[in-house]
Design an enzyme around this catalytic site. Structure first.
Site, PDB file in Angstrom:
ATOM      1  N   ARG A   1       0.839  -1.329  -0.020  1.00  0.00           N
ATOM      2  CA  ARG A   1       0.040  -0.005   0.095  1.00  0.00           C
ATOM      3  C   ARG A   1       0.758   1.022   0.141  1.00  0.00           C
ATOM      4  O   ARG A   1       2.229   1.138   0.193  1.00  0.00           O
ATOM      5  CB  ARG A   1      -1.125  -0.196   1.030  1.00  0.00           C
ATOM      6  N   GLY A   2       0.235   2.500  -0.086  1.00  0.00           N
ATOM      7  CA  GLY A   2       1.143   3.504  -0.401  1.00  0.00           C
ATOM      8  C   GLY A   2       1.104   3.783  -1.703  1.00  0.00           C
ATOM      9  O   GLY A   2       1.619   3.277  -2.442  1.00  0.00           O
ATOM     10  N   ALA A   3       0.958   5.249  -2.080  1.00  0.00           N
ATOM     11  CA  ALA A   3       0.712   5.563  -3.669  1.00  0.00           C
ATOM     12  C   ALA A   3       2.145   4.840  -4.381  1.00  0.00           C
ATOM     13  O   ALA A   3       1.718   4.234  -5.561  1.00  0.00           O
ATOM     14  CB  ALA A   3       0.515   6.826  -3.646  1.00  0.00           C
TER      15      ALA A   3
ATOM     16  N   GLN B   1      -1.914   2.774  10.150  1.00  0.00           N
ATOM     17  CA  GLN B   1      -0.689   2.578   9.492  1.00  0.00           C
ATOM     18  C   GLN B   1       0.418   3.228  10.183  1.00  0.00           C
ATOM     19  O   GLN B   1       1.414   3.041   9.745  1.00  0.00           O
ATOM     20  CB  GLN B   1      -0.764   3.381   7.966  1.00  0.00           C
TER      21      GLN B   1
ATOM     22  N   ASP C   1      -1.633  10.799  -1.961  1.00  0.00           N
ATOM     23  CA  ASP C   1      -2.143   9.934  -2.702  1.00  0.00           C
ATOM     24  C   ASP C   1      -2.535  10.620  -4.374  1.00  0.00           C
ATOM     25  O   ASP C   1      -2.260   9.655  -5.178  1.00  0.00           O
ATOM     26  CB  ASP C   1      -3.465   9.145  -2.339  1.00  0.00           C
TER      27      ASP C   1
ATOM     28  N   ASN D   1      -5.175  12.804   0.695  1.00  0.00           N
ATOM     29  CA  ASN D   1      -4.312  11.796   1.594  1.00  0.00           C
ATOM     30  C   ASN D   1      -5.103  11.076   2.715  1.00  0.00           C
ATOM     31  O   ASN D   1      -6.323  11.243   2.685  1.00  0.00           O
ATOM     32  CB  ASN D   1      -3.007  12.617   2.444  1.00  0.00           C
ATOM     33  N   LYS D   2      -4.458  10.106   3.404  1.00  0.00           N
ATOM     34  CA  LYS D   2      -5.213   9.410   4.333  1.00  0.00           C
ATOM     35  C   LYS D   2      -6.080  10.213   5.327  1.00  0.00           C
ATOM     36  O   LYS D   2      -5.919  11.428   5.533  1.00  0.00           O
ATOM     37  CB  LYS D   2      -4.070   8.705   5.264  1.00  0.00           C
TER      38      LYS D   2
HETATM   39  O1  MRU Z   1      -4.594   3.459   2.449  1.00  0.00           O
HETATM   40  P1  MRU Z   1      -3.140   3.347   2.225  1.00  0.00           P
HETATM   41  O2  MRU Z   1      -2.376   2.830   3.418  1.00  0.00           O
HETATM   42  O3  MRU Z   1      -2.334   3.129   1.111  1.00  0.00           O
HETATM   43  O4  MRU Z   1      -2.607   5.069   2.226  1.00  0.00           O
HETATM   44  C1  MRU Z   1      -1.495   5.572   2.242  1.00  0.00           C
HETATM   45  C2  MRU Z   1      -1.502   6.789   2.444  1.00  0.00           C
HETATM   46  O5  MRU Z   1      -2.318   7.585   2.553  1.00  0.00           O
HETATM   47  C3  MRU Z   1      -0.045   7.609   2.393  1.00  0.00           C
HETATM   48  O6  MRU Z   1       0.041   8.651   3.139  1.00  0.00           O
HETATM   49  C4  MRU Z   1       0.242   8.053   0.939  1.00  0.00           C
HETATM   50  O7  MRU Z   1      -0.155   7.154  -0.126  1.00  0.00           O
HETATM   51  C5  MRU Z   1       1.584   8.552   0.526  1.00  0.00           C
HETATM   52  S1  MRU Z   1       2.693   7.300   0.467  1.00  0.00           S
HETATM   53  C6  MRU Z   1       4.038   7.955  -0.009  1.00  0.00           C
END
Ligand code: MRU
Length: 367
Positions: free
Chosen positions: A53-55, A203, A244, A254-255
């Site tokens: 996960r994470g963009a 996370q 994201d 973002n999250k």
């Molecule tokens: O749902 P997730 O865990 O994929 O969400 C991730 C985030 O919101 C991160 O902050 C975002 O992807 C930036 S990652 C460098």
């Protein structure tokens, strides 16, 4: 970055040259398990189920997913099928579509006989590019941290607040929000990170705390509601979060919970920075609040919590009354007006259309 002295990336090509290894993030912080992806479907499931996960990491995984798909069926139909399978794996992070577009553009003109090899080569490039971009973010963000350190007494701690995990686990290496933090730590700046736990999936508590801890960076996990209090009391020098998707107007998705932190930062004159690699910019979206699709995830992420019991077992418990409805919006959008600056590989930019367009003109041409 390091796990107990050993260098790791979040994803890599295995020694056999074709299968893909990735750290299974669903098992952290309790177990360090490496998963092996051997098909396009494996990659799609890994993204969908949040093994990765994470963009940026979602994008890298999709790129390898295309390469795995080309081993299975490298025809034009196979290329289309792989793209269509992977692009819907998660909706919000635009890096997924960006990586798949890059792969398709590289592979479409190639003879199907040579597509698998070309796909691995392009996927490797995307992965290396992510690391390079994050090094750039590290350097540009470091200057902000150094400036704050310079205004303090020698050796006094610089306190950074971060939300979710925009660390190396969310990218290939370094992270985005954490990249300047790791570099500052490496340079001997006395840095400390307030880690938002980041409900509902935690996370921050399970991933950011794990990676900072294993790399030796001082940090403290806080409940999500604590940031405003810390800011009011001068205990946060700056906030750095990941994203994201950044809209052309500088709005930042973002999250979930990021927006509330930005509001608190604004009210307390705490600089609020967003670190992003350029593939996270979506020039096709003009208004982030109206037009970025917000993923809604399973209610069990809200109703249930998993953790380790005192006798070492992993157990899931329900914390919401049976029958109470829950809502689980996974992301929110912070309006550009609340963002102090966008830390990119090409410098710290104002969160507006003109600055993004001037820094990344080649991305506009392609959107
Ligand atoms: O749902 P997730 O865990 O994929 O969400 C991730 C985030 O919101 C991160 O902050 C975002 O992807 C930036 S990652 C460098």
């Amino acid at each position: 970055m390091k796990v107990d002295g050993k260098h790791y990336r979040s994803i890599w090509r295995e020694r056999d040259g074709w299968s893909v290894g990735a750290i299974d993030q669903r098992r952290l912080p309790h177990e360090f398990v490496v998963a092996k992806l051997t098909s396009c479907e494996d990659a799609a499931v890994a993204i969908r189920d949040m093994l990765v996960r994470g963009a940026p990491l979602i994008g890298a995984t999709a790129a390898y997913g295309m390469a795995l798909a080309m081993r299975e069926d490298s025809s034009d139909a196979g290329l289309k099928r792989a793209y269509d399978t992977l692009v819907v794996a998660r909706p919000t992070a635009i890096n997924l579509k960006w990586a798949l577009d890059e792969m398709r553009e590289a592979l479409a003109p190639v003879d199907p006989v040579e597509r698998a090899e070309a796909a691995y080569a392009r996927a490797d490039e995307i992965v290396e590019q992510d690391v390079e971009i994050n090094r750039g973010i590290a350097g540009n963000g470091l200057a902000l941290i150094e400036a704050i350190a310079a205004r303090k007494k020698p050796g006094e701690t610089v306190n950074v607040l971060t939300h979710c995990n925009a660390g190396w686990l969310a990218t290939v290496d370094w992270g985005t929000a954490t990249a300047p933090i790791y570099l500052a730590h490496e340079r001997g700046i006395n840095i400390h990170v307030w880690v938002d736990e980041t409900r509902p999936r935690n996370q921050g508590a399970s991933l950011t705390a794990w990676e900072l801890g294993h790399h030796g960076v001082p940090h403290t996990v806080i409940p999500d509601n604590t940031g405003g209090h810390l800011m009011q009391h001068g205990m946060v020098d700056l906030a750095i979060v990941g994203t994201d998707r950044v809209a052309a107007n500088g709005d930042v998705c973002n999250k979930i919970g990021t927006y509330l932190k930005a509001l608190a930062a604004h009210d307390n004159n705490v600089p609020f920075y967003v670190a992003l690699p350029s593939p996270t910019i979506d020039f096709a979206v003009n208004d982030g609040i109206k037009d970025i699709p917000i993923e809604q995830r399973s209610g069990t992420e809200v109703t249930d919590m998993t953790g380790r019991t005192a006798d070492g077992r992993l157990e899931t418990v329900r914390i919401v009354p049976e029958g109470s409805p829950v809502a689980n919006y996974a992301f929110d959008v912070t309006p550009a007006r609340l963002v102090t600056g966008l830390i990119t590989e090409r410098g710290v930019l104002k969160p507006d259309r003109a600055s993004l367009a001037a820094a990344f003109p080649e991305r506009i041409a392609r959107s």
